[in-house]
Design an enzyme around this catalytic site. Structure first.
Site, PDB file in Angstrom:
ATOM      1  CB  THR A  12     -65.980  83.489  30.204  1.00  0.00           C
ATOM      2  OG1 THR A  12     -64.736  84.753  29.695  1.00  0.00           O
ATOM      3  CG2 THR A  12     -67.050  83.363  31.307  1.00  0.00           C
ATOM      4  CD  GLU A  31     -57.659  84.299  23.918  1.00  0.00           C
ATOM      5  OE1 GLU A  31     -56.936  84.912  22.768  1.00  0.00           O
ATOM      6  OE2 GLU A  31     -57.926  84.354  24.401  1.00  0.00           O
ATOM      7  CG  ASP A  37     -60.635  83.740  21.215  1.00  0.00           C
ATOM      8  OD1 ASP A  37     -60.611  84.852  21.921  1.00  0.00           O
ATOM      9  OD2 ASP A  37     -60.434  84.093  19.667  1.00  0.00           O
ATOM     10  CB  SER A  38     -64.912  87.722  21.143  1.00  0.00           C
ATOM     11  OG  SER A  38     -66.568  86.980  20.941  1.00  0.00           O
TER      12      SER A  38
END
Ligand code: IMP
Length: 188
Positions: free
Chosen positions: A7, A36, A65-66
């Site tokens: 990240t 992404e 992923d949020s």
């Protein structure tokens, strides 16, 4: 036990590092360039990111992923949360909710675990709550100043990392992952 979290987001990393330490897992950050993909669900995005990461990294890792899903906006910004945050930010979300009686929303995380030669595994976490009427608090990142989880009167940005970890989508996904990861380890 050592594990890499892929990240570029230091806030996400610090939350995960603190939580996984309780399980005896030492987390290290790797800021790999992962594109992404556009997908309909967070799970699909996390899975595809993990598949791409597996081509670039030779050790076990997590990647996630949020998104923020606002119920009166039919789940918007959802999988587009990152793009929407960059374009209109917290203030933009508040404008979209002007006059709306329903301010309910939820955060979700899809966390992928990758290990060379093994199938990717996905863990999800969700927290329901409401959108504040104005941004509050200085901690955290992203939409944290807007989100008040059920069970608290504070926004995520008014909480310490430990407090946010009691409620958050990410912490919930991480706890599921850690239990599975440790039980798998014990079997060996
Ligand atoms: P991504 O998972 O990095 O793609 O996140 C999508 C968007 O949601 C970004 O703008 C993040 O800042 C935001 N976001 C993700 N997780 C959180 C969180 O725990 N709190 C607040 N915003 C978040």
């Amino acid at each position: 036990m050592k594990l890499v979290f892929i990240t570029g987001n230091l806030g996400k990393f610090l939350e995960a590092q603190k939580l996984l330490r309780e399980f005896g897992i030492t987390l290290e950050q790797a800021d790999l360039e992962i594109t992404e993909p556009q997908s309909e669900t967070l799970e699909e995005v996390a899975e595809k990111c993990a598949q791409e990461a597996l081509k670039k990294i030779g050790e076990r890792f997590i990647i996630e992923d949020s998104g923020l899903f606002v119920n009166s906006l039919n789940g918007f910004p959802g999988v587009y949360s990152s793009y929407v945050y960059r374009k209109i930010g917290c203030e933009g979300i508040l404008k979209l909710l002007t006059g709306s009686a329903d301010r309910s929303a939820y955060f979700m995380t899809a966390l992928a675990y990758g290990e060379p030669g093994k199938d990717v595994k996905i863990f999800t976490g969700r927290v329901d709550g409401t959108i504040a009427t104005e941004p509050r608090g200085k901690s955290g990142f992203g939409y944290d100043p807007l989100f008040i989880p059920f069970g608290s009167n504070l926004t995520f940005a008014e909480m310490s990392t430990e407090e946010k970890n009691k409620f958050s989508h990410r912490a919930r996904a991480l706890r599921k992952f850690a239990s599975w990861f440790l039980s798998r380890h014990e079997e060996k």
